[in-house]
Design an enzyme around this catalytic site. Structure first.
Site, PDB file in Angstrom:
ATOM      1  N   HIS A 241       0.834  -1.211   0.000  1.00 55.83           N
ATOM      2  CA  HIS A 241       0.000   0.000   0.000  1.00 55.83           C
ATOM      3  C   HIS A 241       0.870   1.263   0.000  1.00 55.83           C
ATOM      4  O   HIS A 241       0.817   2.072  -0.928  1.00 55.83           O
ATOM      5  CB  HIS A 241      -0.904   0.023   1.229  1.00 55.83           C
TER       6      HIS A 241
HETATM    7  C1  BDR Z   1      -2.946   1.151   5.173  1.00 55.09           C
HETATM    8  O1  BDR Z   1      -3.244   0.852   6.544  1.00 55.09           O
HETATM    9  C2  BDR Z   1      -2.068   0.587   7.263  1.00 55.09           C
HETATM   10  O2  BDR Z   1      -2.232  -0.569   8.035  1.00 55.09           O
HETATM   11  C3  BDR Z   1      -0.974   0.422   6.250  1.00 55.09           C
HETATM   12  O3  BDR Z   1       0.270   0.877   6.753  1.00 55.09           O
HETATM   13  C4  BDR Z   1      -1.436   1.257   5.084  1.00 55.09           C
HETATM   14  O4  BDR Z   1      -1.055   2.602   5.234  1.00 55.09           O
HETATM   15  C5  BDR Z   1      -3.557   0.089   4.284  1.00 55.09           C
HETATM   16  O5  BDR Z   1      -4.937   0.071   4.426  1.00 55.09           O
END
Ligand code: BDR
Ligand code: CA
Length: 308
Positions: A241
């Site tokens: 992500h």
């Molecule tokens: C996002 O949520 C966090 O757990 C991760 O670091 C990322 O930024 C993904 O949904």
């Protein structure tokens, strides 16, 4: 070189994003601000400093919000995804370094004012620091070059609720402030980040790269990988992500974008949902397609120091 501030809640994919940004010559990482999210803000700061120590790169770290903009409710952390320490339980020794004095929102205001029209903010945690900065100094909105946000799920279901993505659900009011502010914003949501998965075999390549930072990333990614393998069986890896938001800063041609007005649901069962519409203003660029193979190649070669 693009001057950037990374705003993080350092868990495992935030750590990957920090290393990726630091190894990208197109970016000048001027500072990192931290927020609660995957872990407490104090732990996010500690984790960020630990990653920077492996990188052996002095980047100022400025601590930010420890709670939501308005809700005042106890934050829910994501230790089941990122490990008890937020780094896949791979943090053996606490870092020596310390955060700079001051708070993240003020640092953002100061840097945006210092470099008018030049600064890119890549926000990969809850949007609280940015919202606080906008509320304190609304003029920064016209001075920022661009803001790239990892967050939201405009065309796909959420990951922490059927509707919401973690960073937006963590502080929906903050996201609403940021999306409605008129900032030049690009949204890198689950729409694209769940198409960019890191295969397990990469962890071996990172381990044998001989680089301290890549080895540390491989160690912390085991826990994160297991979470993805059990939650999304057969998908083929863990979610990149936050690294994808950095990838978009380096090379926007990696994604396809559509202009939309995005509103955030702040009440009821669908709280944290990001709703996109072609009607109304202000519009932001929502990523709706990604060249996943090209991104993966770019990201992994930057982590192990190879040619892209
Ligand atoms: C996002 O949520 C966090 O757990 C991760 O670091 C990322 O930024 C993904 O949904
Ligand atoms: Ca994050």
């Amino acid at each position: 070189m693009k001057k950037i501030i990374l705003d993080v809640d350092t868990g495992v994919d935030d750590a990957m994003a920090i290393v990726y940004a630091a190894h990208s010559p197109e970016l000048e990482l001027i500072g990192i601000t931290t927020c609660f999210g995957n872990v407490t803000v104090a732990e996010a700061t500690r984790n960020t400093l630990a990653v920077l120590e492996k990188l052996d790169k002095p980047v100022p770290v400025i601590e930010g919000a420890k709670e939501t903009l308005r809700r005042g409710e106890k934050a829910r952390y994501s230790r089941h995804v990122h490990g008890e320490d937020g780094l896949g339980n791979a943090l053996s020794t606490p870092p020596q370094g310390q955060a700079e004095p001051g708070i993240a929102a003020d640092y953002i205001i100061d840097q945006v004012t210092r470099y008018p029209g030049e600064l890119t903010i890549i926000a990969v945690g809850p949007l609280t620091n940015l919202a606080l900065a906008i509320e304190k100094e609304p003029g920064i909105v016209t001075l920022v070059k661009e803001v790239i946000v990892m967050g939201g799920a405009v065309t796909v279901p959420g990951n922490v609720t059927p509707y919401g993505e973690a960073n937006i659900v963590a502080d929906p009011e903050a996201a609403a402030v940021v999306f409605g502010s008129g900032l030049p914003l690009t949204l890198v949501g689950l729409d694209v980040t769940l198409q960019t998965l890191l295969p397990r075999t990469q962890l071996d390549a990172w381990r044998s790269s001989g680089r301290n930072d890549a080895i540390f990333l491989a160690e912390m990614s085991e826990f994160y990988m297991e979470f993805y393998e059990s939650t999304y069986p057969g998908k083929g890896g863990c979610g990149l992500h936050d690294p994808l938001a950095v990838g978009v800063a380096v090379d926007p041609s990696l994604v396809r974008m559509e202009l939309m007005r995005v509103t955030v649901v702040t009440e009821g069962e669908q709280t944290g949902r990001t709703v996109g519409s072609t009607e109304g203003e202000p519009k932001i660029s929502v990523c709706t397609g990604v060249d996943a193979d090209r991104f993966l190649k770019h990201f992994t070669s930057r982590i192990i120091g190879g040619e892209v």
